[in-house]
Design a protein around this motif. Structure first.
Motif, PDB file in Angstrom:
ATOM      1  N   ASN A   7       0.829  -1.207   0.000  1.00  0.00           N
ATOM      2  CA  ASN A   7       0.000   0.000   0.000  1.00  0.00           C
ATOM      3  C   ASN A   7       0.862   1.255   0.000  1.00  0.00           C
ATOM      4  OD1 ASN A   7      -2.391  -1.413  -0.051  1.00  0.00           O
ATOM      5  ND2 ASN A   7      -2.661  -1.372   2.169  1.00  0.00           N
ATOM      6  N   HIS A   8       1.942   1.250   0.783  1.00  0.00           N
ATOM      7  CA  HIS A   8       2.851   2.400   0.830  1.00  0.00           C
ATOM      8  C   HIS A   8       3.452   2.663  -0.549  1.00  0.00           C
ATOM      9  CE1 HIS A   8       5.844   5.175   2.357  1.00  0.00           C
ATOM     10  NE2 HIS A   8       6.777   4.482   1.716  1.00  0.00           N
ATOM     11  N   LEU A   9       3.939   1.607  -1.203  1.00  0.00           N
ATOM     12  CA  LEU A   9       4.514   1.767  -2.538  1.00  0.00           C
ATOM     13  C   LEU A   9       3.466   2.217  -3.547  1.00  0.00           C
ATOM     14  CD1 LEU A   9       6.915  -1.301  -2.706  1.00  0.00           C
ATOM     15  CD2 LEU A   9       7.539   1.116  -2.515  1.00  0.00           C
ATOM     16  N   ALA A  10       2.277   1.646  -3.476  1.00  0.00           N
ATOM     17  CA  ALA A  10       1.206   2.015  -4.411  1.00  0.00           C
ATOM     18  C   ALA A  10       0.855   3.491  -4.267  1.00  0.00           C
ATOM     19  CB  ALA A  10      -0.024   1.145  -4.193  1.00  0.00           C
ATOM     20  N   ASN A  11       0.794   4.001  -3.039  1.00  0.00           N
ATOM     21  CA  ASN A  11       0.469   5.412  -2.815  1.00  0.00           C
ATOM     22  C   ASN A  11       1.532   6.334  -3.399  1.00  0.00           C
ATOM     23  OD1 ASN A  11      -1.940   4.853  -1.551  1.00  0.00           O
ATOM     24  ND2 ASN A  11      -1.060   4.880   0.497  1.00  0.00           N
ATOM     25  N   HIS A  12       2.768   5.886  -3.437  1.00  0.00           N
ATOM     26  CA  HIS A  12       3.842   6.696  -4.006  1.00  0.00           C
ATOM     27  C   HIS A  12       3.869   6.620  -5.532  1.00  0.00           C
ATOM     28  CE1 HIS A  12       5.192   6.956   0.143  1.00  0.00           C
ATOM     29  NE2 HIS A  12       5.842   8.031  -0.253  1.00  0.00           N
ATOM     30  N   LEU A  13       3.029   5.776  -6.105  1.00  0.00           N
ATOM     31  CA  LEU A  13       2.965   5.652  -7.559  1.00  0.00           C
ATOM     32  C   LEU A  13       1.681   6.242  -8.120  1.00  0.00           C
ATOM     33  CD1 LEU A  13       4.433   2.067  -8.097  1.00  0.00           C
ATOM     34  CD2 LEU A  13       5.572   4.275  -8.405  1.00  0.00           C
ATOM     35  N   THR A  14       0.902   6.912  -7.280  1.00  0.00           N
ATOM     36  CA  THR A  14      -0.343   7.506  -7.767  1.00  0.00           C
ATOM     37  C   THR A  14      -0.196   9.015  -7.899  1.00  0.00           C
ATOM     38  OG1 THR A  14      -1.281   7.723  -5.558  1.00  0.00           O
ATOM     39  CG2 THR A  14      -1.792   5.693  -6.763  1.00  0.00           C
ATOM     40  N   VAL A  15      -0.942   9.539  -8.854  1.00  0.00           N
ATOM     41  CA  VAL A  15      -1.049  10.984  -9.041  1.00  0.00           C
ATOM     42  C   VAL A  15      -2.544  11.269  -9.111  1.00  0.00           C
ATOM     43  CG1 VAL A  15      -0.495  12.956 -10.506  1.00  0.00           C
ATOM     44  CG2 VAL A  15       1.104  11.018 -10.361  1.00  0.00           C
ATOM     45  N   ALA A  16      -3.059  11.940  -8.085  1.00  0.00           N
ATOM     46  CA  ALA A  16      -4.503  12.181  -8.005  1.00  0.00           C
ATOM     47  C   ALA A  16      -4.798  13.670  -8.084  1.00  0.00           C
ATOM     48  CB  ALA A  16      -5.063  11.608  -6.709  1.00  0.00           C
ATOM     49  N   VAL A  17      -5.932  13.974  -8.687  1.00  0.00           N
ATOM     50  CA  VAL A  17      -6.392  15.357  -8.777  1.00  0.00           C
ATOM     51  C   VAL A  17      -7.906  15.366  -8.561  1.00  0.00           C
ATOM     52  CG1 VAL A  17      -6.605  15.269 -11.294  1.00  0.00           C
ATOM     53  CG2 VAL A  17      -6.350  17.468 -10.170  1.00  0.00           C
ATOM     54  N   THR A  18      -8.380  16.354  -7.802  1.00  0.00           N
ATOM     55  CA  THR A  18      -9.806  16.469  -7.512  1.00  0.00           C
ATOM     56  C   THR A  18     -10.298  17.850  -7.917  1.00  0.00           C
ATOM     57  OG1 THR A  18      -9.656  14.924  -5.657  1.00  0.00           O
ATOM     58  CG2 THR A  18     -11.558  16.409  -5.685  1.00  0.00           C
ATOM     59  N   HIS A  19     -11.447  17.871  -8.573  1.00  0.00           N
ATOM     60  CA  HIS A  19     -12.112  19.123  -8.931  1.00  0.00           C
ATOM     61  C   HIS A  19     -13.546  19.058  -8.414  1.00  0.00           C
ATOM     62  CE1 HIS A  19      -9.304  20.928 -12.000  1.00  0.00           C
ATOM     63  NE2 HIS A  19      -8.721  19.790 -11.677  1.00  0.00           N
ATOM     64  N   GLU A  20     -14.067  20.214  -8.023  1.00  0.00           N
ATOM     65  CA  GLU A  20     -15.450  20.303  -7.570  1.00  0.00           C
ATOM     66  C   GLU A  20     -16.154  21.397  -8.342  1.00  0.00           C
ATOM     67  OE1 GLU A  20     -16.287  20.410  -3.402  1.00  0.00           O
ATOM     68  OE2 GLU A  20     -14.511  19.237  -2.917  1.00  0.00           O
ATOM     69  N   ALA A  21     -17.465  21.228  -8.479  1.00  0.00           N
ATOM     70  CA  ALA A  21     -18.268  22.238  -9.181  1.00  0.00           C
ATOM     71  C   ALA A  21     -19.694  22.201  -8.649  1.00  0.00           C
ATOM     72  CB  ALA A  21     -18.267  21.977 -10.682  1.00  0.00           C
ATOM     73  N   PHE A  22     -20.339  23.356  -8.727  1.00  0.00           N
ATOM     74  CA  PHE A  22     -21.770  23.452  -8.446  1.00  0.00           C
ATOM     75  C   PHE A  22     -22.490  23.377  -9.787  1.00  0.00           C
ATOM     76  CE2 PHE A  22     -25.610  26.018  -8.451  1.00  0.00           C
ATOM     77  CZ  PHE A  22     -26.329  25.388  -7.455  1.00  0.00           C
ATOM     78  N   VAL A  23     -23.422  22.458  -9.906  1.00  0.00           N
ATOM     79  CA  VAL A  23     -24.193  22.284 -11.142  1.00  0.00           C
ATOM     80  C   VAL A  23     -25.644  22.662 -10.847  1.00  0.00           C
ATOM     81  CG1 VAL A  23     -24.923  20.647 -12.914  1.00  0.00           C
ATOM     82  CG2 VAL A  23     -22.649  20.421 -11.872  1.00  0.00           C
ATOM     83  N   PRO A  24     -26.230  23.568 -11.632  1.00  0.00           N
ATOM     84  CA  PRO A  24     -27.596  24.031 -11.370  1.00  0.00           C
ATOM     85  C   PRO A  24     -28.654  23.045 -11.867  1.00  0.00           C
ATOM     86  CG  PRO A  24     -26.731  25.150 -13.291  1.00  0.00           C
ATOM     87  CD  PRO A  24     -25.618  24.294 -12.758  1.00  0.00           C
ATOM     88  N   GLY A  25     -28.663  21.862 -11.267  1.00  0.00           N
ATOM     89  CA  GLY A  25     -29.643  20.847 -11.638  1.00  0.00           C
ATOM     90  C   GLY A  25     -29.951  19.945 -10.464  1.00  0.00           C
ATOM     91  N   ARG A  26     -31.075  19.254 -10.534  1.00  0.00           N
ATOM     92  CA  ARG A  26     -31.460  18.299  -9.487  1.00  0.00           C
ATOM     93  C   ARG A  26     -30.458  17.158  -9.453  1.00  0.00           C
ATOM     94  NH1 ARG A  26     -35.621  15.776 -11.329  1.00  0.00           N
ATOM     95  NH2 ARG A  26     -35.821  14.549  -9.452  1.00  0.00           N
ATOM     96  N   ILE A  27     -30.172  16.652  -8.274  1.00  0.00           N
ATOM     97  CA  ILE A  27     -29.152  15.629  -8.099  1.00  0.00           C
ATOM     98  C   ILE A  27     -29.398  14.399  -8.987  1.00  0.00           C
ATOM     99  CG2 ILE A  27     -30.236  14.603  -6.047  1.00  0.00           C
ATOM    100  CD1 ILE A  27     -27.327  14.146  -4.989  1.00  0.00           C
ATOM    101  N   ASP A  28     -30.643  13.927  -9.070  1.00  0.00           N
ATOM    102  CA  ASP A  28     -30.930  12.754  -9.913  1.00  0.00           C
ATOM    103  C   ASP A  28     -30.603  13.040 -11.376  1.00  0.00           C
ATOM    104  OD1 ASP A  28     -31.815  11.426  -7.670  1.00  0.00           O
ATOM    105  OD2 ASP A  28     -33.935  11.516  -8.197  1.00  0.00           O
ATOM    106  N   ASP A  29     -30.972  14.231 -11.843  1.00  0.00           N
ATOM    107  CA  ASP A  29     -30.724  14.596 -13.240  1.00  0.00           C
ATOM    108  C   ASP A  29     -29.227  14.750 -13.519  1.00  0.00           C
ATOM    109  OD1 ASP A  29     -33.478  14.647 -13.614  1.00  0.00           O
ATOM    110  OD2 ASP A  29     -33.615  16.814 -13.290  1.00  0.00           O
ATOM    111  N   VAL A  30     -28.517  15.378 -12.589  1.00  0.00           N
ATOM    112  CA  VAL A  30     -27.071  15.578 -12.775  1.00  0.00           C
ATOM    113  C   VAL A  30     -26.365  14.223 -12.779  1.00  0.00           C
ATOM    114  CG1 VAL A  30     -24.974  16.594 -11.788  1.00  0.00           C
ATOM    115  CG2 VAL A  30     -27.123  17.904 -11.807  1.00  0.00           C
ATOM    116  N   PHE A  31     -26.695  13.366 -11.819  1.00  0.00           N
ATOM    117  CA  PHE A  31     -26.085  12.037 -11.778  1.00  0.00           C
ATOM    118  C   PHE A  31     -26.366  11.273 -13.064  1.00  0.00           C
ATOM    119  CE2 PHE A  31     -26.011   7.519 -11.134  1.00  0.00           C
ATOM    120  CZ  PHE A  31     -24.860   7.312 -10.395  1.00  0.00           C
ATOM    121  N   ASP A  32     -27.628  11.240 -13.462  1.00  0.00           N
ATOM    122  CA  ASP A  32     -28.001  10.482 -14.670  1.00  0.00           C
ATOM    123  C   ASP A  32     -27.266  10.991 -15.906  1.00  0.00           C
ATOM    124  OD1 ASP A  32     -29.683   8.916 -13.118  1.00  0.00           O
ATOM    125  OD2 ASP A  32     -31.518   9.923 -13.773  1.00  0.00           O
ATOM    126  N   PHE A  33     -27.056  12.294 -15.997  1.00  0.00           N
ATOM    127  CA  PHE A  33     -26.341  12.865 -17.139  1.00  0.00           C
ATOM    128  C   PHE A  33     -24.859  12.476 -17.101  1.00  0.00           C
ATOM    129  CE2 PHE A  33     -23.944  16.405 -19.107  1.00  0.00           C
ATOM    130  CZ  PHE A  33     -24.413  16.289 -20.404  1.00  0.00           C
TER     131      PHE A  33
END
Length: 168
Positions: A7-33
């Motif tokens: 697990n330690h070695l695997a974590n040193h081999l990952t490159v992760a990026v996270t983005h967040e956004a507000f979407v002006p739609g109902r959660i079910d509709d946004v998820f389905d899209f």
């Protein structure tokens, strides 16, 4: 090798990026899209060195079922395999990417994408984490540079396209 060391070695081999956004739609509709089988050409329209998605093919089963997979065809003629790993409607969607036919095949063994959805006042908060798995310690640096210079912009364009879909 112990599981903790793996697990330690695997974590040193990952490159992760996270983005967040507000979407002006109902959660079910946004998820389905976002989790729809046919959505990629609509939202992954390219950025910098990362080509747009042209189409998908060879879909193995219903796209709302973990284990289903498809081939993603990019505008430059390259391909990548994609498979659903988790599907919890309106809350969480995850997938695995493997077998790229383009330059990243020299840097990564695969990648995982995860989307979380949260209902908020007036819309939906979307959080998207993309984790690349470097082939080895030597490929992690160029993979990190690619993520910072290209993939970040690709994710921004994708989220803007999702927002634009619901704003219209």
């Amino acid at each position: 090798m112990s599981k903790a060391m793996e697990n330690h070695l695997a974590n040193h081999l990952t490159v992760a990026v996270t983005h967040e956004a507000f979407v002006p739609g109902r959660i079910d509709d946004v998820f389905d899209f976002v989790a729809a089988e046919d959505v990629l050409p609509k939202i992954l329209t390219g950025y910098g060195l990362v080509p747009a998605v042209a189409f998908t093919s060879d879909i193995s089963g219903p796209w709302d079922q973990p284990g289903s997979h498809r081939v993603v065809h990019l505008a430059d003629g390259s391909t990548v395999d994609e498979g659903v790993t988790h599907y919890d409607r309106a809350a969480y969607f995850a997938y695995r990417v493997s077998n790229p036919s383009f330059a990243l095949k020299h840097l990564m063994t695969g990648a995982t994408g995860q989307f979380w959805f949260e209902a908020t006042e007036g819309g939906t908060r979307v959080r998207w984490t993309y984790t690349f798995h470097a082939k080895n310690r030597l490929t992690r640096l160029p993979l990190t540079l690619f993520v910072k210079s290209q993939w970040n912009g690709y994710m921004d364009v994708c989220l803007r396209n999702i927002i634009k879909h619901f704003a219209s």
